[in-house]
Design a protein around this motif. Structure first.
Motif, PDB file in Angstrom:
ATOM      1  N   LEU A  46      10.118  -2.536 -16.256  1.00 44.68           N
ATOM      2  CA  LEU A  46       9.460  -1.237 -16.283  1.00 44.68           C
ATOM      3  C   LEU A  46       9.395  -0.728 -17.716  1.00 44.68           C
ATOM      4  O   LEU A  46       8.370  -0.221 -18.161  1.00 44.68           O
ATOM      5  N   MET A  47      10.518  -0.897 -18.427  1.00 47.79           N
ATOM      6  CA  MET A  47      10.570  -0.378 -19.789  1.00 47.79           C
ATOM      7  C   MET A  47       9.651  -1.163 -20.715  1.00 47.79           C
ATOM      8  O   MET A  47       9.093  -0.615 -21.665  1.00 47.79           O
ATOM      9  N   ALA A  48       9.480  -2.474 -20.448  1.00 52.85           N
ATOM     10  CA  ALA A  48       8.612  -3.290 -21.290  1.00 52.85           C
ATOM     11  C   ALA A  48       7.161  -3.252 -20.800  1.00 52.85           C
ATOM     12  O   ALA A  48       6.253  -3.683 -21.516  1.00 52.85           O
TER      13      ALA A  48
ATOM     14  N   HIS B 250       0.835  -1.201   0.000  1.00 57.16           N
ATOM     15  CA  HIS B 250       0.000   0.000   0.000  1.00 57.16           C
ATOM     16  C   HIS B 250       0.870   1.250   0.000  1.00 57.16           C
ATOM     17  O   HIS B 250       0.436   2.301  -0.452  1.00 57.16           O
ATOM     18  N   ALA B 251       2.093   1.127   0.510  1.00 59.05           N
ATOM     19  CA  ALA B 251       2.987   2.278   0.520  1.00 59.05           C
ATOM     20  C   ALA B 251       3.270   2.717  -0.922  1.00 59.05           C
ATOM     21  O   ALA B 251       3.287   3.908  -1.225  1.00 59.05           O
ATOM     22  N   VAL B 252       3.470   1.736  -1.789  1.00 61.21           N
ATOM     23  CA  VAL B 252       3.711   2.045  -3.199  1.00 61.21           C
ATOM     24  C   VAL B 252       2.435   2.617  -3.832  1.00 61.21           C
ATOM     25  O   VAL B 252       2.465   3.630  -4.523  1.00 61.21           O
ATOM     26  N   TRP B 253       1.316   1.957  -3.554  1.00 67.53           N
ATOM     27  CA  TRP B 253       0.047   2.444  -4.133  1.00 67.53           C
ATOM     28  C   TRP B 253      -0.248   3.860  -3.663  1.00 67.53           C
ATOM     29  O   TRP B 253      -0.711   4.690  -4.450  1.00 67.53           O
ATOM     30  N   ALA B 254       0.000   4.146  -2.378  1.00 70.59           N
ATOM     31  CA  ALA B 254      -0.295   5.478  -1.841  1.00 70.59           C
ATOM     32  C   ALA B 254       0.536   6.526  -2.585  1.00 70.59           C
ATOM     33  O   ALA B 254       0.027   7.576  -2.968  1.00 70.59           O
ATOM     34  N   LEU B 255       1.825   6.225  -2.777  1.00 70.82           N
ATOM     35  CA  LEU B 255       2.688   7.165  -3.495  1.00 70.82           C
ATOM     36  C   LEU B 255       2.187   7.348  -4.927  1.00 70.82           C
ATOM     37  O   LEU B 255       2.110   8.467  -5.437  1.00 70.82           O
ATOM     38  N   GLN B 256       1.832   6.245  -5.562  1.00 69.55           N
ATOM     39  CA  GLN B 256       1.356   6.322  -6.952  1.00 69.55           C
ATOM     40  C   GLN B 256      -0.005   6.997  -7.046  1.00 69.55           C
ATOM     41  O   GLN B 256      -0.215   7.838  -7.910  1.00 69.55           O
ATOM     42  N   ASN B 257      -0.922   6.624  -6.141  1.00 65.80           N
ATOM     43  CA  ASN B 257      -2.249   7.234  -6.179  1.00 65.80           C
ATOM     44  C   ASN B 257      -2.143   8.745  -5.993  1.00 65.80           C
ATOM     45  O   ASN B 257      -2.918   9.518  -6.538  1.00 65.80           O
ATOM     46  N   TYR B 258      -1.163   9.171  -5.209  1.00 73.47           N
ATOM     47  CA  TYR B 258      -0.963  10.598  -4.977  1.00 73.47           C
ATOM     48  C   TYR B 258      -0.413  11.289  -6.222  1.00 73.47           C
ATOM     49  O   TYR B 258      -0.569  12.482  -6.403  1.00 73.47           O
ATOM     50  N   GLY B 259       0.244  10.503  -7.058  1.00 72.90           N
ATOM     51  CA  GLY B 259       0.749  11.071  -8.311  1.00 72.90           C
ATOM     52  C   GLY B 259       2.243  10.893  -8.522  1.00 72.90           C
ATOM     53  O   GLY B 259       2.791  11.312  -9.537  1.00 72.90           O
ATOM     54  N   PHE B 260       2.934  10.262  -7.541  1.00 70.40           N
ATOM     55  CA  PHE B 260       4.376  10.092  -7.713  1.00 70.40           C
ATOM     56  C   PHE B 260       4.686   8.986  -8.725  1.00 70.40           C
ATOM     57  O   PHE B 260       4.042   7.942  -8.742  1.00 70.40           O
ATOM     58  N   LYS B 261       5.698   9.272  -9.561  1.00 68.25           N
ATOM     59  CA  LYS B 261       6.150   8.284 -10.542  1.00 68.25           C
ATOM     60  C   LYS B 261       7.531   7.760 -10.172  1.00 68.25           C
ATOM     61  O   LYS B 261       7.924   6.676 -10.598  1.00 68.25           O
ATOM     62  N   VAL B 262       8.277   8.588  -9.435  1.00 78.77           N
ATOM     63  CA  VAL B 262       9.663   8.247  -9.123  1.00 78.77           C
ATOM     64  C   VAL B 262       9.963   8.637  -7.670  1.00 78.77           C
ATOM     65  O   VAL B 262       9.500   9.680  -7.207  1.00 78.77           O
ATOM     66  N   VAL B 263      10.715   7.790  -6.960  1.00 73.55           N
ATOM     67  CA  VAL B 263      11.280   8.182  -5.672  1.00 73.55           C
ATOM     68  C   VAL B 263      12.793   8.114  -5.815  1.00 73.55           C
ATOM     69  O   VAL B 263      13.323   7.121  -6.332  1.00 73.55           O
TER      70      VAL B 263
ATOM     71  N   LYS C 167       7.570  -3.766  -9.003  1.00 73.37           N
ATOM     72  CA  LYS C 167       6.419  -4.540  -9.468  1.00 73.37           C
ATOM     73  C   LYS C 167       5.234  -3.652  -9.773  1.00 73.37           C
ATOM     74  O   LYS C 167       4.461  -3.917 -10.686  1.00 73.37           O
ATOM     75  N   GLY C 168       5.085  -2.598  -8.978  1.00 73.77           N
ATOM     76  CA  GLY C 168       3.925  -1.728  -9.165  1.00 73.77           C
ATOM     77  C   GLY C 168       4.134  -0.684 -10.244  1.00 73.77           C
ATOM     78  O   GLY C 168       3.208   0.035 -10.591  1.00 73.77           O
ATOM     79  N   GLY C 169       5.383  -0.561 -10.721  1.00 77.00           N
ATOM     80  CA  GLY C 169       5.644   0.428 -11.767  1.00 77.00           C
ATOM     81  C   GLY C 169       6.100   1.775 -11.227  1.00 77.00           C
ATOM     82  O   GLY C 169       6.114   2.769 -11.944  1.00 77.00           O
ATOM     83  N   LEU C 170       6.465   1.822  -9.935  1.00 80.48           N
ATOM     84  CA  LEU C 170       7.025   3.048  -9.354  1.00 80.48           C
ATOM     85  C   LEU C 170       8.543   2.906  -9.408  1.00 80.48           C
ATOM     86  O   LEU C 170       9.095   1.913  -8.918  1.00 80.48           O
TER      87      LEU C 170
END
Ligand code: SF4
Lengths: 195, 468
Positions: A163-165, A79-92, A107-110
């Motif tokens: 990620l690239m594929a 959920h930590a990854v989803w939360a960052l992504q749902n908020y709009g982050f693409k990169v950390v 795995k989640g694409g972040l």
């Protein structure tokens, strides 16, 4: 999953080390049974402070998070990854990520871009000077660029390829279904079953 | 080539190996609970996939189930939705489930070993970082994220890159009153919360061989708090003794076959670890945490550190923040910190042996008026065992609260929470900000220290108590 090659956006400095997943998304937000809607829980307790960096209007719409070392320690919650992504982050970007968090992100694409702490500091400075500065994260060249700053980052080669594929993990594995079946035939008889 | 325990278990589970690719590893046991599984089952439905091996999968309800009035519907609507989703998913996909009310229900990491499902040499995963607990049996056991849960459900495998190995050798005898919990807090204080990053830890040495299975589980459980992916202890007679006769343990000729195999697992004498740490058990004493990560721990006899004592700026900032959150002043002896709530339980210290230690301290004593004490068994079986031994009578006579099984105040997803500003001594594994309730302050301690603290009202060890 969308393919990731290069991303350009504005960045937010998170000047803290050891940001654990309980801070990224506190447990009280884990009770949903869907994969979306976790943005409200992102850094929930810190966001109660009006001074907190994500509450600064000039950082609205940022898509890159630049954090201190040991980002994502603690619980394995994806959920930590989803939360960052749902908020709009693409990169950390950080100088060190916790293993499970890094794995979950891939795995989640972040994208988790690992850089020396000097690069983090340089980015922090750059954002402090101009919060609207555009930062480009180029996964193909493994390079971060903004103004005069050009810095390499490290990312696991396999994660990079995926990620690239834009490939889904389960689909990749199921290409080996025969090998799995063969393996199962030679498992020792004493291994337990749950039923 | 000489190999470590972890390398042997790994090698025995490689389904597919390709240069430059992660190994595809077979998973022997997949444990499931209500919090990290709904989205995984959701994913299966969306993609039209099924569960490959329901017979290697086991679900239980633990993270947010209530610990009182369990015969009534769960009051919190979201908790209820998660539990209901788990029940519906298990029914739909044919996964066995021990639901609330079942005699086998309990914390997933207590239930697996208790049923004999956790055995040496296995690969065990669960969508929960404390899956490392099962490493106590010489299994390679680690936490996974929800999309990996979906992956294992669909394929019974996981693509993984090999871990590095770290030997943590603890020689000598643990002094009286020093438990596996104190040892693990001391190890994390020594190597730091990032010290185990990328490693599987193997605990070895005479002090480890002297630990019970419960103690080994406590130790492996907290490996994750040192940043490690997993912790392991080589199987030995203590392990076999524990597994033997349990519901899912092998019997007859299969038992012999299994034991023969298990004896091949310990690291070869000349195996090389990527890193080594040595600890002298005889120097240890009860450990407690004062800060907001499990690495911020000190012997109970110490005082709150000053930020100036930090090695660098980052650490200094971390100490300052922790002291502010914990509302503590440098120089205060740890023994003078008053505690509001004592929590006994969790997959770290919610087993029968832990409850026995607590009962031994509480017998003939009273919980201080200023303290509320919550005792939550790790599973229904642990609860029943404690009641058979009369431990519940001791707890209730001392003024403690005796609850039903679950994770409870370890992560405060059910109504068992700290109020903002409240301070606990807890036998759980995480003292992160807000872990036991928003604004709550946590000191991680051993069961013995927790019980003595409940009596005194400030952090204390049993040795501090007046003799009865
Ligand atoms: S007791 Fe705590 S650490 Fe253990 S499984 Fe439950 S929530 Fe996780």
């Amino acid at each position: 999953m969308d393919a990731f090659t290069t991303h350009t956006g504005t960045a937010v400095p998170l000047r803290r080390s050891n940001v654990d997943t309980d801070q990224i998304i506190p447990a009280e937000y884990l009770k949903r049974i869907t994969r979306t809607g976790f943005e409200d829980g992102l850094f929930a307790s810190w966001r109660k402070d009006p001074e907190f960096v994500l509450n600064q209007p000039h950082h609205a719409g940022a898509t890159i998070l630049v954090a201190g070392p040991d980002f994502g320690t603690g619980s394995s919650r994806e959920h930590a990854v989803w939360a960052l992504q749902n908020y709009g982050f693409k990169v950390v970007i950080s100088s060190r990520f916790a293993d499970i968090f890094r794995g979950n992100s891939g795995k989640g694409g972040l994208l988790t871009a690992e850089v020396p702490q000097e690069t983090v500091e340089a980015l922090w400075e750059l954002i402090a000077e101009d919060p609207a500065a555009e930062v480009t994260v180029d996964l193909d060249k493994q390079q971060i660029r903004s103004g005069n700053l050009v810095a390499d980052f490290a990312v696991d080669g396999y994660v990079r390829w995926r990620l690239m594929a834009g490939l889904d993990d389960i689909g990749i594995t199921l290409q080996s279904v025969d090998a799995i079946t063969d393996f199962e035939k030679q498992r020792p008889g004493f291994t337990p079953t749950t039923i | 080539m000489a190999r470590t325990l972890a390398e042997k278990v790994w090698a025995a589970h490689v389904v597919r190996h390709g240069e430059g690719e992660p190994d595809l590893l077979y998973i022997d046991l997949h444990l499931v609970h209500e919090v990290t599984s709904p989205q995984a089952f959701d994913g299966l439905r969306v993609t039209g996939r099924g569960v490959r091996r329901p017979d290697l999968t086991l679900a239980t309800e633990d993270h947010n189930v209530p610990t009182i009035n369990i015969d009534q519907p769960i009051a919190d609507p979201i908790s209820r939705a998660q539990v209901d989703a788990l029940r519906a998913n298990c029914a739909e996909f044919g996964v066995p489930l021990y639901a609330l009310g079942s005699i086998e229900q309990g914390i997933v990491h207590v239930v697996g070993p208790q049923l004999g499902l956790t055995q040496p040499g296995m690969t065990v995963v669960c969508g929960d970082s404390h899956t490392s607990t099962h490493g106590a049996f010489g299994a390679l056991a680690f936490g996974i994220g929800t999309s990996e849960v979906e992956h294992v459900l669909a394929t019974q495998t996981l693509p993984l890159k090999p871990f590095k190995t770290m030997a943590i050798t603890v020689d000598g005898e643990l002094p009286v009153g020093v438990s596996a919990k104190d040892l693990t807090l001391a190890i994390i204080a020594k190597i730091g919360t990032g010290g185990g990053q990328g490693y599987v830890l193997e605990y070895r040495g005479s002090a480890i061989r002297g630990l019970s299975m419960e103690g080994r589980m406590t130790l492996c459980n907290m490996s994750i708090e040192a940043g490690a992916r997993a912790g392991m202890v080589a199987p030995d007679e203590t392990t076999f003794e524990y597994v033997k006769g349990r519901v899912h343990a092998p019997v007859g000729s299969e038992w012999d076959e299994a034991q023969t195999y298990w004896r091949t697992l310990p690291s070869d004498a000349d195996a090389v670890f990527d890193a080594e740490v040595f600890i002298d058990a005889t120097t240890l004493s009860p450990y407690v945490t004062w800060g907001t990560n499990p690495g911020q721990g000190l012997p109970l006899s110490a005082s709150i550190p000053a930020p100036e004592s930090a090695g660098d700026e980052v650490e200094r900032g971390a100490i300052e923040r922790a002291l502010e959150y914990m509302d503590l002043v440098p120089g205060t002896p740890l023994r003078e910190i008053p505690i509001d709530t004592v929590f006994i339980g969790s997959c770290t210290n919610g087993r029968i042996e832990d409850l026995r230690v607590v009962a031994e301290v509480l017998r003939g004593r009273q919980v201080a008026d200023s303290v509320r004490m919550l005792i939550v068994p790790g599973s229904v079986r642990v609860k029943l065992q404690a009641e058979t031994e009369g431990l519940d009578t001791v707890f209730l006579a001392a003024g403690a609260d005796w609850r039903e099984a679950g994770c409870s105040m370890c992560l405060a997803m059910n109504p068992d929470k700290l109020a903002p500003g409240e301070r606990s001594a807890s036998t759980s594994n995480r003292n992160f900000e807000g872990r036991q309730g928003p604004g709550g302050r946590t000191h991680l301690v051993s069961p013995a220290v927790a019980a003595a603290t409940a009596v005194v009202g400030t952090l204390a060890a049993p040795a501090d108590l007046p003799k009865l």
